[in-house]
Design an enzyme around this catalytic site. Structure first.
Site, PDB file in Angstrom:
ATOM      1  N   ASP A  30       0.856  -1.189   0.000  1.00  0.00           N
ATOM      2  CA  ASP A  30       0.000   0.000   0.000  1.00  0.00           C
ATOM      3  C   ASP A  30       0.893   1.241   0.000  1.00  0.00           C
ATOM      4  O   ASP A  30       1.918   1.288   0.692  1.00  0.00           O
ATOM      5  CB  ASP A  30      -0.890  -0.017   1.244  1.00  0.00           C
ATOM      6  N   ASN A  46      -2.023  14.017  -3.038  1.00  0.00           N
ATOM      7  CA  ASN A  46      -3.149  14.523  -3.842  1.00  0.00           C
ATOM      8  C   ASN A  46      -3.601  15.899  -3.352  1.00  0.00           C
ATOM      9  O   ASN A  46      -3.920  16.793  -4.154  1.00  0.00           O
ATOM     10  CB  ASN A  46      -4.314  13.538  -3.776  1.00  0.00           C
ATOM     11  N   HIS A  72      -3.665  15.809  -7.969  1.00  0.00           N
ATOM     12  CA  HIS A  72      -3.918  14.390  -8.304  1.00  0.00           C
ATOM     13  C   HIS A  72      -2.953  13.861  -9.367  1.00  0.00           C
ATOM     14  O   HIS A  72      -2.676  12.657  -9.407  1.00  0.00           O
ATOM     15  CB  HIS A  72      -5.365  14.227  -8.780  1.00  0.00           C
ATOM     16  N   ASP A  97      -1.109  10.384  -9.163  1.00  0.00           N
ATOM     17  CA  ASP A  97      -1.061   9.358 -10.220  1.00  0.00           C
ATOM     18  C   ASP A  97       0.374   8.964 -10.538  1.00  0.00           C
ATOM     19  O   ASP A  97       0.686   7.790 -10.779  1.00  0.00           O
ATOM     20  CB  ASP A  97      -1.751   9.879 -11.482  1.00  0.00           C
ATOM     21  N   ASP A 136      -4.314   2.848  -4.508  1.00  0.00           N
ATOM     22  CA  ASP A 136      -2.898   2.632  -4.228  1.00  0.00           C
ATOM     23  C   ASP A 136      -2.645   1.282  -3.584  1.00  0.00           C
ATOM     24  O   ASP A 136      -1.624   1.066  -2.924  1.00  0.00           O
ATOM     25  CB  ASP A 136      -2.374   3.755  -3.321  1.00  0.00           C
TER      26      ASP A 136
END
Length: 508
Positions: A390, A398, A403, A407, A433
Protein backbone atom coordinates in the site's frame (compact mmCIF):
# COMPACT_ATOMS: atom_id res chain seq x y z
CA UNK A 1 -0.41 -16.24 -26.58
CA UNK A 2 -0.13 -19.69 -25.06
CA UNK A 3 2.44 -21.74 -27.00
CA UNK A 4 0.46 -24.92 -26.41
CA UNK A 5 -2.72 -23.29 -27.71
CA UNK A 6 -0.87 -22.06 -30.80
CA UNK A 7 0.65 -25.50 -31.46
CA UNK A 8 -2.75 -27.18 -31.05
CA UNK A 9 -4.32 -24.70 -33.46
CA UNK A 10 -1.60 -25.28 -36.05
CA UNK A 11 -1.99 -29.06 -35.71
CA UNK A 12 -5.76 -28.74 -36.20
CA UNK A 13 -5.29 -26.54 -39.29
CA UNK A 14 -2.75 -28.96 -40.80
CA UNK A 15 -5.05 -31.92 -40.16
CA UNK A 16 -8.05 -30.18 -41.76
CA UNK A 17 -6.14 -28.89 -44.81
CA UNK A 18 -4.45 -32.29 -45.22
CA UNK A 19 -7.84 -34.03 -45.19
CA UNK A 20 -9.14 -31.60 -47.82
CA UNK A 21 -5.96 -32.06 -49.86
CA UNK A 22 -6.26 -35.84 -49.56
CA UNK A 23 -9.88 -35.61 -50.74
CA UNK A 24 -8.86 -33.69 -53.86
CA UNK A 25 -5.95 -36.07 -54.51
CA UNK A 26 -8.31 -39.05 -54.18
CA UNK A 27 -10.72 -37.41 -56.62
CA UNK A 28 -7.86 -36.92 -59.11
CA UNK A 29 -6.86 -40.57 -58.55
CA UNK A 30 -10.44 -41.70 -59.16
CA UNK A 31 -10.76 -39.54 -62.30
CA UNK A 32 -7.52 -40.91 -63.74
CA UNK A 33 -8.62 -44.46 -63.03
CA UNK A 34 -11.99 -43.72 -64.68
CA UNK A 35 -10.12 -42.37 -67.70
CA UNK A 36 -8.21 -45.65 -67.87
CA UNK A 37 -11.57 -47.39 -68.01
CA UNK A 38 -12.45 -45.11 -70.92
CA UNK A 39 -9.18 -46.07 -72.64
CA UNK A 40 -10.09 -49.75 -72.20
CA UNK A 41 -13.59 -49.24 -73.62
CA UNK A 42 -12.22 -47.19 -76.51
CA UNK A 43 -9.71 -49.94 -77.36
CA UNK A 44 -12.30 -52.71 -77.06
CA UNK A 45 -14.54 -50.81 -79.49
CA UNK A 46 -11.66 -50.39 -81.94
CA UNK A 47 -10.80 -54.10 -81.72
CA UNK A 48 -14.45 -54.96 -82.15
CA UNK A 49 -14.36 -52.80 -85.28
CA UNK A 50 -11.40 -54.82 -86.57
CA UNK A 51 -13.22 -58.03 -85.71
CA UNK A 52 -16.19 -56.77 -87.68
CA UNK A 53 -13.98 -56.01 -90.69
CA UNK A 54 -12.46 -59.49 -90.48
CA UNK A 55 -15.87 -61.12 -90.37
CA UNK A 56 -17.30 -58.83 -93.04
CA UNK A 57 -14.40 -59.58 -95.38
CA UNK A 58 -14.80 -63.33 -94.75
CA UNK A 59 -18.51 -63.01 -95.55
CA UNK A 60 -17.79 -61.19 -98.81
CA UNK A 61 -15.18 -63.80 -99.74
CA UNK A 62 -17.74 -66.51 -99.05
CA UNK A 63 -20.22 -64.76 -101.31
CA UNK A 64 -17.59 -64.30 -104.03
CA UNK A 65 -16.45 -67.94 -103.91
CA UNK A 66 -20.02 -69.18 -103.95
CA UNK A 67 -20.69 -67.29 -107.18
CA UNK A 68 -17.88 -69.35 -108.78
CA UNK A 69 -16.06 -66.71 -110.84
CA UNK A 70 -14.24 -67.98 -113.89
CA UNK A 71 -11.33 -65.56 -113.77
CA UNK A 72 -10.22 -61.94 -113.58
CA UNK A 73 -11.68 -59.68 -116.25
CA UNK A 74 -10.24 -56.33 -117.31
CA UNK A 75 -12.21 -53.20 -118.02
CA UNK A 76 -12.25 -54.22 -121.69
CA UNK A 77 -14.03 -57.45 -120.67
CA UNK A 78 -11.11 -59.60 -121.64
CA UNK A 79 -10.20 -62.51 -119.37
CA UNK A 80 -6.70 -62.46 -117.92
CA UNK A 81 -4.78 -65.71 -118.11
CA UNK A 82 -3.76 -66.10 -114.46
CA UNK A 83 -1.40 -68.97 -115.15
CA UNK A 84 0.58 -66.65 -117.40
CA UNK A 85 1.61 -64.76 -114.23
CA UNK A 86 2.26 -67.86 -112.11
CA UNK A 87 5.74 -68.07 -110.59
CA UNK A 88 7.99 -70.60 -108.92
CA UNK A 89 10.61 -69.62 -106.36
CA UNK A 90 12.59 -71.94 -104.07
CA UNK A 91 9.95 -74.65 -104.26
CA UNK A 92 7.05 -72.23 -103.69
CA UNK A 93 4.51 -71.50 -106.38
CA UNK A 94 2.02 -68.67 -106.69
CA UNK A 95 1.53 -65.06 -107.72
CA UNK A 96 3.55 -61.90 -106.98
CA UNK A 97 6.21 -63.92 -105.18
CA UNK A 98 8.98 -61.34 -105.42
CA UNK A 99 7.14 -58.28 -106.73
CA UNK A 100 3.81 -57.19 -108.16
CA UNK A 101 3.64 -58.76 -111.62
CA UNK A 102 -0.14 -59.21 -111.58
CA UNK A 103 -1.37 -55.63 -111.06
CA UNK A 104 -4.94 -56.57 -110.20
CA UNK A 105 -3.78 -58.47 -107.09
CA UNK A 106 -2.17 -56.25 -104.39
CA UNK A 107 -0.78 -59.15 -102.36
CA UNK A 108 1.15 -62.40 -102.62
CA UNK A 109 -0.24 -65.89 -103.14
CA UNK A 110 1.99 -68.74 -101.96
CA UNK A 111 1.34 -72.47 -102.39
CA UNK A 112 3.10 -75.81 -102.57
CA UNK A 113 0.57 -76.88 -105.20
CA UNK A 114 2.20 -76.48 -108.65
CA UNK A 115 -1.12 -76.94 -110.45
CA UNK A 116 -2.16 -73.41 -111.44
CA UNK A 117 -5.43 -74.75 -112.84
CA UNK A 118 -6.59 -75.77 -109.34
CA UNK A 119 -6.33 -72.28 -107.78
CA UNK A 120 -6.37 -69.79 -110.67
CA UNK A 121 -10.17 -69.42 -110.58
CA UNK A 122 -9.99 -68.14 -106.98
CA UNK A 123 -7.93 -65.11 -108.00
CA UNK A 124 -10.96 -62.99 -108.94
CA UNK A 125 -12.55 -63.54 -105.51
CA UNK A 126 -9.33 -62.71 -103.66
CA UNK A 127 -9.67 -59.08 -104.73
CA UNK A 128 -12.31 -58.80 -101.99
CA UNK A 129 -9.74 -59.71 -99.34
CA UNK A 130 -7.36 -56.95 -100.34
CA UNK A 131 -9.75 -54.02 -99.93
CA UNK A 132 -8.77 -51.56 -97.22
CA UNK A 133 -10.68 -51.27 -93.97
CA UNK A 134 -12.68 -48.22 -95.06
CA UNK A 135 -14.06 -49.99 -98.13
CA UNK A 136 -14.73 -53.14 -96.12
CA UNK A 137 -17.02 -51.34 -93.66
CA UNK A 138 -20.68 -51.41 -94.61
CA UNK A 139 -22.30 -48.01 -95.16
CA UNK A 140 -24.96 -49.18 -92.71
CA UNK A 141 -22.44 -49.83 -89.91
CA UNK A 142 -22.73 -48.03 -86.58
CA UNK A 143 -18.94 -48.09 -86.18
CA UNK A 144 -17.15 -44.73 -86.07
CA UNK A 145 -13.64 -46.14 -86.30
CA UNK A 146 -13.21 -45.85 -90.06
CA UNK A 147 -10.69 -43.05 -89.64
CA UNK A 148 -8.25 -45.18 -87.68
CA UNK A 149 -5.17 -46.31 -89.61
CA UNK A 150 -4.21 -49.88 -88.72
CA UNK A 151 -1.07 -51.62 -89.87
CA UNK A 152 -2.33 -55.17 -89.53
CA UNK A 153 -1.77 -58.09 -91.88
CA UNK A 154 -4.80 -59.90 -93.29
CA UNK A 155 -4.52 -63.16 -95.13
CA UNK A 156 -6.69 -65.91 -96.49
CA UNK A 157 -5.87 -69.62 -96.10
CA UNK A 158 -7.57 -71.84 -98.68
CA UNK A 159 -8.02 -75.34 -97.30
CA UNK A 160 -9.38 -76.86 -100.50
CA UNK A 161 -6.66 -75.69 -102.88
CA UNK A 162 -3.91 -75.37 -100.24
CA UNK A 163 -2.64 -71.83 -100.72
CA UNK A 164 -2.22 -68.66 -98.63
CA UNK A 165 -2.97 -65.16 -99.89
CA UNK A 166 -1.54 -62.17 -97.97
CA UNK A 167 -2.96 -58.66 -98.48
CA UNK A 168 0.50 -57.18 -99.16
CA UNK A 169 3.54 -58.13 -101.21
CA UNK A 170 5.82 -60.61 -99.41
CA UNK A 171 9.26 -61.29 -100.88
CA UNK A 172 9.23 -65.08 -101.06
CA UNK A 173 13.01 -65.10 -101.45
CA UNK A 174 13.23 -64.22 -97.76
CA UNK A 175 10.04 -65.57 -96.23
CA UNK A 176 7.67 -68.43 -96.91
CA UNK A 177 4.60 -69.17 -94.77
CA UNK A 178 5.77 -72.71 -94.14
CA UNK A 179 3.61 -73.11 -91.04
CA UNK A 180 0.55 -73.07 -93.31
CA UNK A 181 2.10 -74.60 -96.38
CA UNK A 182 3.01 -77.87 -94.66
CA UNK A 183 0.97 -80.28 -96.76
CA UNK A 184 -0.36 -83.74 -96.13
CA UNK A 185 -1.47 -85.54 -99.27
CA UNK A 186 -1.19 -82.16 -101.05
CA UNK A 187 -3.54 -80.40 -98.59
CA UNK A 188 -2.96 -77.91 -95.80
CA UNK A 189 -3.29 -79.63 -92.44
CA UNK A 190 -5.27 -77.10 -90.36
CA UNK A 191 -4.89 -79.14 -87.16
CA UNK A 192 -1.14 -79.01 -87.46
CA UNK A 193 -0.98 -75.40 -88.64
CA UNK A 194 -3.40 -74.19 -85.95
CA UNK A 195 -0.89 -75.18 -83.28
CA UNK A 196 1.66 -72.76 -84.72
CA UNK A 197 -0.67 -69.82 -84.07
CA UNK A 198 -1.71 -71.15 -80.66
CA UNK A 199 -5.33 -72.11 -81.33
CA UNK A 200 -6.56 -74.55 -78.70
CA UNK A 201 -8.64 -77.62 -79.51
CA UNK A 202 -12.02 -76.25 -78.37
CA UNK A 203 -11.57 -73.07 -80.46
CA UNK A 204 -10.63 -75.16 -83.51
CA UNK A 205 -13.81 -77.22 -83.05
CA UNK A 206 -15.85 -74.00 -82.89
CA UNK A 207 -14.11 -72.77 -86.06
CA UNK A 208 -15.09 -75.94 -87.92
CA UNK A 209 -18.66 -75.33 -86.81
CA UNK A 210 -18.62 -71.90 -88.44
CA UNK A 211 -17.77 -69.63 -85.50
CA UNK A 212 -15.24 -66.80 -85.52
CA UNK A 213 -12.45 -67.32 -83.00
CA UNK A 214 -9.27 -65.71 -81.72
CA UNK A 215 -5.91 -67.29 -81.05
CA UNK A 216 -3.87 -67.13 -77.89
CA UNK A 217 -0.87 -64.80 -77.95
CA UNK A 218 1.92 -66.29 -80.05
CA UNK A 219 5.15 -65.24 -81.73
CA UNK A 220 4.57 -64.57 -85.40
CA UNK A 221 7.11 -66.19 -87.72
CA UNK A 222 6.84 -63.34 -90.23
CA UNK A 223 7.20 -60.30 -87.89
CA UNK A 224 8.95 -62.17 -85.03
CA UNK A 225 6.73 -60.33 -82.54
CA UNK A 226 3.92 -61.44 -80.29
CA UNK A 227 0.53 -61.04 -81.98
CA UNK A 228 -3.11 -62.09 -81.72
CA UNK A 229 -5.03 -63.52 -84.67
CA UNK A 230 -8.74 -63.09 -85.41
CA UNK A 231 -9.95 -66.05 -87.49
CA UNK A 232 -13.23 -66.40 -89.39
CA UNK A 233 -14.28 -69.34 -91.61
CA UNK A 234 -14.91 -68.71 -95.32
CA UNK A 235 -17.65 -70.76 -96.99
CA UNK A 236 -18.35 -71.96 -100.49
CA UNK A 237 -21.89 -73.18 -100.89
CA UNK A 238 -22.32 -74.06 -97.19
CA UNK A 239 -18.98 -75.84 -96.88
CA UNK A 240 -15.87 -74.36 -95.28
CA UNK A 241 -13.45 -73.51 -98.07
CA UNK A 242 -10.86 -71.66 -96.02
CA UNK A 243 -10.26 -69.20 -93.20
CA UNK A 244 -9.70 -65.45 -93.20
CA UNK A 245 -7.21 -64.15 -90.61
CA UNK A 246 -6.44 -60.67 -89.29
CA UNK A 247 -3.27 -60.32 -87.23
CA UNK A 248 -3.38 -57.75 -84.41
CA UNK A 249 0.17 -56.60 -83.74
CA UNK A 250 1.76 -54.11 -81.35
CA UNK A 251 1.07 -51.11 -83.59
CA UNK A 252 -2.55 -52.13 -84.03
CA UNK A 253 -3.06 -52.40 -80.30
CA UNK A 254 -1.47 -48.98 -79.78
CA UNK A 255 -3.76 -47.52 -82.45
CA UNK A 256 -6.79 -49.20 -80.90
CA UNK A 257 -6.27 -47.93 -77.37
CA UNK A 258 -4.84 -44.49 -78.16
CA UNK A 259 -6.98 -41.56 -77.02
CA UNK A 260 -6.17 -38.18 -78.51
CA UNK A 261 -7.93 -36.17 -75.78
CA UNK A 262 -5.01 -36.28 -73.34
CA UNK A 263 -1.74 -36.65 -75.29
CA UNK A 264 0.45 -35.81 -72.29
CA UNK A 265 -1.21 -38.53 -70.22
CA UNK A 266 -0.63 -41.03 -73.04
CA UNK A 267 3.12 -40.37 -72.87
CA UNK A 268 3.20 -41.59 -69.26
CA UNK A 269 1.13 -44.76 -69.71
CA UNK A 270 2.30 -48.35 -69.87
CA UNK A 271 -0.14 -50.69 -71.68
CA UNK A 272 0.09 -54.41 -72.23
CA UNK A 273 -2.19 -57.38 -72.83
CA UNK A 274 -1.78 -60.71 -71.06
CA UNK A 275 -3.15 -64.08 -72.09
CA UNK A 276 -5.29 -65.43 -69.25
CA UNK A 277 -4.50 -69.04 -70.20
CA UNK A 278 -0.86 -69.09 -71.31
CA UNK A 279 0.41 -66.04 -69.42
CA UNK A 280 1.98 -64.65 -72.61
CA UNK A 281 2.23 -60.88 -72.88
CA UNK A 282 2.17 -58.15 -75.53
CA UNK A 283 3.55 -54.79 -74.40
CA UNK A 284 2.42 -52.23 -76.92
CA UNK A 285 3.06 -48.87 -75.25
CA UNK A 286 5.77 -47.66 -72.89
CA UNK A 287 6.05 -44.42 -70.91
CA UNK A 288 8.68 -41.84 -71.82
CA UNK A 289 9.91 -41.97 -68.20
CA UNK A 290 9.74 -44.78 -65.68
CA UNK A 291 9.62 -44.07 -61.96
CA UNK A 292 6.89 -45.62 -59.80
CA UNK A 293 3.31 -46.76 -60.45
CA UNK A 294 0.64 -45.14 -58.25
CA UNK A 295 -2.33 -46.19 -60.42
CA UNK A 296 -2.91 -49.54 -62.11
CA UNK A 297 -5.98 -50.68 -64.01
CA UNK A 298 -6.86 -54.13 -65.33
CA UNK A 299 -9.89 -55.25 -67.33
CA UNK A 300 -10.78 -58.39 -69.23
CA UNK A 301 -11.30 -57.49 -72.86
CA UNK A 302 -12.19 -61.06 -73.95
CA UNK A 303 -12.36 -64.42 -72.27
CA UNK A 304 -8.75 -64.92 -73.32
CA UNK A 305 -7.19 -61.52 -72.68
CA UNK A 306 -6.76 -58.95 -69.92
CA UNK A 307 -5.70 -55.38 -70.60
CA UNK A 308 -3.32 -53.77 -68.10
CA UNK A 309 -2.83 -50.00 -67.88
CA UNK A 310 -0.29 -48.41 -65.56
CA UNK A 311 0.26 -44.70 -65.00
CA UNK A 312 3.74 -43.50 -64.18
CA UNK A 313 4.02 -41.54 -60.94
CA UNK A 314 5.65 -38.52 -62.61
CA UNK A 315 2.42 -37.66 -64.42
CA UNK A 316 0.41 -38.15 -61.24
CA UNK A 317 2.71 -35.71 -59.45
CA UNK A 318 2.37 -33.24 -62.33
CA UNK A 319 -1.42 -33.54 -62.26
CA UNK A 320 -1.61 -32.78 -58.53
CA UNK A 321 1.13 -30.14 -58.51
CA UNK A 322 -1.41 -27.32 -58.40
CA UNK A 323 -3.13 -29.09 -55.50
CA UNK A 324 0.18 -29.31 -53.62
CA UNK A 325 0.80 -25.59 -54.22
CA UNK A 326 -2.74 -24.74 -53.13
CA UNK A 327 -2.42 -26.98 -50.07
CA UNK A 328 0.86 -25.41 -48.96
CA UNK A 329 -0.26 -21.85 -49.62
CA UNK A 330 -3.67 -22.41 -48.01
CA UNK A 331 -2.14 -24.06 -44.93
CA UNK A 332 0.38 -21.23 -44.57
CA UNK A 333 -2.32 -18.60 -45.00
CA UNK A 334 -4.60 -20.24 -42.42
CA UNK A 335 -1.73 -20.65 -39.93
CA UNK A 336 -0.83 -17.01 -40.36
CA UNK A 337 -4.44 -15.95 -39.91
CA UNK A 338 -4.75 -18.19 -36.83
CA UNK A 339 -1.63 -16.64 -35.30
CA UNK A 340 -2.98 -13.17 -35.96
CA UNK A 341 -6.29 -14.04 -34.32
CA UNK A 342 -4.62 -15.71 -31.34
CA UNK A 343 -2.36 -12.69 -30.89
CA UNK A 344 -5.39 -10.42 -31.09
CA UNK A 345 -7.30 -12.51 -28.55
CA UNK A 346 -4.26 -12.58 -26.29
CA UNK A 347 -3.96 -8.82 -26.60
CA UNK A 348 -7.64 -8.36 -25.81
CA UNK A 349 -7.40 -10.76 -22.90
CA UNK A 350 -4.28 -9.03 -21.66
CA UNK A 351 -5.91 -5.60 -21.96
CA UNK A 352 -8.94 -6.88 -20.14
CA UNK A 353 -6.80 -8.03 -17.19
CA UNK A 354 -4.22 -5.23 -17.30
CA UNK A 355 -4.25 -2.02 -15.33
CA UNK A 356 -3.95 0.86 -17.78
CA UNK A 357 -1.99 3.15 -15.37
CA UNK A 358 0.71 0.73 -14.24
CA UNK A 359 0.74 -2.12 -16.75
CA UNK A 360 0.30 -4.63 -13.92
CA UNK A 361 -2.57 -7.11 -13.73
CA UNK A 362 -5.86 -5.82 -12.41
CA UNK A 363 -8.27 -7.57 -10.05
CA UNK A 364 -9.71 -9.68 -12.94
CA UNK A 365 -6.64 -11.90 -12.89
CA UNK A 366 -7.85 -13.40 -9.60
CA UNK A 367 -9.76 -16.22 -11.28
CA UNK A 368 -10.53 -19.82 -10.43
CA UNK A 369 -7.81 -20.87 -12.89
CA UNK A 370 -5.21 -18.99 -10.85
CA UNK A 371 -6.65 -20.52 -7.70
CA UNK A 372 -6.28 -24.02 -9.18
CA UNK A 373 -2.74 -23.29 -10.31
CA UNK A 374 -1.73 -22.16 -6.81
CA UNK A 375 -3.43 -25.18 -5.27
CA UNK A 376 -1.43 -27.47 -7.59
CA UNK A 377 1.81 -25.71 -6.62
CA UNK A 378 1.09 -26.10 -2.92
CA UNK A 379 0.24 -29.78 -3.46
CA UNK A 380 3.71 -30.24 -4.94
CA UNK A 381 5.36 -28.48 -1.98
CA UNK A 382 6.23 -25.41 -4.02
CA UNK A 383 6.25 -22.25 -1.88
CA UNK A 384 3.82 -19.44 -2.74
CA UNK A 385 4.08 -16.09 -0.90
CA UNK A 386 1.49 -13.30 -1.11
CA UNK A 387 2.55 -9.69 -0.41
CA UNK A 388 0.04 -6.89 0.09
CA UNK A 389 1.50 -3.41 -0.66
CA UNK A 390 0.00 0.00 0.00
CA UNK A 391 1.32 3.46 -0.87
CA UNK A 392 2.12 5.76 2.07
CA UNK A 393 0.81 9.31 2.18
CA UNK A 394 -1.04 9.25 -1.18
CA UNK A 395 -3.87 11.44 0.19
CA UNK A 396 -1.40 14.07 1.32
CA UNK A 397 0.23 14.09 -2.14
CA UNK A 398 -3.15 14.52 -3.84
CA UNK A 399 -4.16 17.32 -1.45
CA UNK A 400 -0.92 19.27 -1.54
CA UNK A 401 0.60 18.54 -4.98
CA UNK A 402 -2.44 17.60 -6.99
CA UNK A 403 -3.92 14.39 -8.30
CA UNK A 404 -1.53 14.28 -11.25
CA UNK A 405 1.34 13.90 -8.77
CA UNK A 406 -0.67 11.24 -6.93
CA UNK A 407 -1.06 9.36 -10.22
CA UNK A 408 2.67 9.67 -10.82
CA UNK A 409 3.36 8.20 -7.37
CA UNK A 410 1.13 5.19 -8.22
CA UNK A 411 2.90 4.78 -11.57
CA UNK A 412 6.34 4.87 -9.89
CA UNK A 413 5.30 2.20 -7.41
CA UNK A 414 3.76 0.07 -10.21
CA UNK A 415 6.97 0.29 -12.26
CA UNK A 416 9.07 -0.68 -9.25
CA UNK A 417 6.88 -3.71 -8.58
CA UNK A 418 6.95 -4.81 -12.23
CA UNK A 419 10.75 -4.56 -12.42
CA UNK A 420 11.28 -6.45 -9.16
CA UNK A 421 9.38 -9.67 -9.93
CA UNK A 422 9.79 -12.44 -12.50
CA UNK A 423 7.47 -13.30 -15.42
CA UNK A 424 6.22 -16.31 -13.48
CA UNK A 425 5.07 -14.04 -10.64
CA UNK A 426 1.94 -11.91 -10.52
CA UNK A 427 1.96 -8.14 -9.88
CA UNK A 428 -1.60 -6.89 -9.32
CA UNK A 429 -3.08 -3.42 -8.78
CA UNK A 430 -6.21 -4.10 -6.79
CA UNK A 431 -7.38 -0.48 -7.02
CA UNK A 432 -6.26 2.99 -5.97
CA UNK A 433 -2.90 2.63 -4.23
CA UNK A 434 -3.45 -1.00 -3.20
CA UNK A 435 -1.19 -3.64 -4.76
CA UNK A 436 -0.59 -7.33 -4.33
CA UNK A 437 2.26 -9.63 -5.36
CA UNK A 438 1.94 -13.40 -5.75
CA UNK A 439 5.43 -14.89 -5.79
CA UNK A 440 5.87 -18.43 -7.11
CA UNK A 441 8.53 -20.65 -5.53
CA UNK A 442 9.39 -17.94 -2.99
CA UNK A 443 9.51 -18.62 0.73
CA UNK A 444 8.63 -15.91 3.23
CA UNK A 445 12.30 -15.24 3.88
CA UNK A 446 13.24 -15.08 0.24
CA UNK A 447 10.34 -12.70 -0.46
CA UNK A 448 12.24 -10.02 1.45
CA UNK A 449 14.62 -9.86 -1.51
CA UNK A 450 11.73 -8.59 -3.64
CA UNK A 451 10.93 -5.84 -1.10
CA UNK A 452 14.58 -4.80 -1.17
CA UNK A 453 14.57 -4.66 -5.02
CA UNK A 454 11.43 -2.49 -4.92
CA UNK A 455 13.11 -0.03 -2.53
CA UNK A 456 16.26 0.06 -4.63
CA UNK A 457 14.40 0.62 -7.90
CA UNK A 458 12.31 3.45 -6.39
CA UNK A 459 15.52 5.22 -5.40
CA UNK A 460 16.56 5.31 -9.07
CA UNK A 461 13.29 6.56 -10.54
CA UNK A 462 11.67 8.61 -7.76
CA UNK A 463 13.94 11.64 -7.62
CA UNK A 464 11.32 13.68 -5.74
CA UNK A 465 11.00 10.99 -3.05
CA UNK A 466 7.25 10.97 -3.47
CA UNK A 467 6.67 7.28 -2.93
CA UNK A 468 6.73 5.33 0.24
CA UNK A 469 4.99 2.04 0.86
CA UNK A 470 4.04 -0.47 3.53
CA UNK A 471 3.69 -4.19 3.02
CA UNK A 472 2.57 -7.42 4.56
CA UNK A 473 4.00 -10.82 3.49
CA UNK A 474 2.31 -14.19 4.01
CA UNK A 475 3.51 -17.63 2.87
CA UNK A 476 0.56 -19.78 1.96
CA UNK A 477 0.02 -23.11 3.68
CA UNK A 478 -1.84 -26.22 2.54
CA UNK A 479 -5.57 -25.59 2.77
CA UNK A 480 -5.24 -21.83 2.25
CA UNK A 481 -7.25 -20.20 -0.50
CA UNK A 482 -6.06 -17.18 -2.40
CA UNK A 483 -8.74 -15.08 -0.75
CA UNK A 484 -7.68 -16.03 2.79
CA UNK A 485 -4.03 -15.49 1.88
CA UNK A 486 -4.78 -11.96 0.65
CA UNK A 487 -6.71 -11.20 3.85
CA UNK A 488 -3.83 -12.43 6.01
CA UNK A 489 -1.35 -10.43 3.97
CA UNK A 490 -3.61 -7.37 4.41
CA UNK A 491 -3.60 -7.86 8.17
CA UNK A 492 0.17 -7.97 8.16
CA UNK A 493 0.18 -4.82 6.01
CA UNK A 494 -1.95 -3.00 8.57
CA UNK A 495 0.37 -4.18 11.29
CA UNK A 496 3.34 -2.80 9.36
CA UNK A 497 1.61 0.56 8.96
CA UNK A 498 0.78 0.71 12.66
CA UNK A 499 4.36 -0.02 13.50
CA UNK A 500 5.46 2.81 11.21
CA UNK A 501 2.85 5.48 11.85
CA UNK A 502 0.82 4.40 14.86
CA UNK A 503 -2.95 3.86 14.90
CA UNK A 504 -3.75 7.11 13.10
CA UNK A 505 -1.32 6.47 10.32
CA UNK A 506 -2.66 3.03 9.69
CA UNK A 507 -6.04 4.35 8.56
CA UNK A 508 -6.78 4.18 4.89
Amino acid sequence: MSLLKYINTIILIVILTTLIFAGFVFREYRDLKSYMGYIAENGKSALFHEEYINQNTAFRLSRAFSSAPSGITTAANKDIDICKYAESLNGVYGLNLAGQKLATLKGTLQTRNPSCASWKNDAASLIVGQENAVNAVSKYSFSNYSGYVFNNIRYYIDLKNSYIYINKIVDSKHYTFNNWLVSENGRIDIDRSAKTINIDGSALTDLRQGESIVSHIYKDGYTHKNIISMITPVFQREEIKGIFITDINIDDLATSFYTAERPLLWRFLSLYVTDNVTGAKISFHHPVLKSFTPISYAEKITGYYTLHIQLDGIYFLISILWLVALYLFGTWLLCRYAKKQLDRNRSLSHDNMTDAMTGLYNRKVLTSSLEQKIHALLSNNIAVTVISIDSDGLKKINDTLGHHMGDRAIQYLGRALAQSIRKSDYGIRLGGDEFSLILIDYSLTKSNEVITRIHDYLLTIDEDKLVGFSYGSYQMAAGDTLETALLKADELLYQHKRNKYGEKGSSR
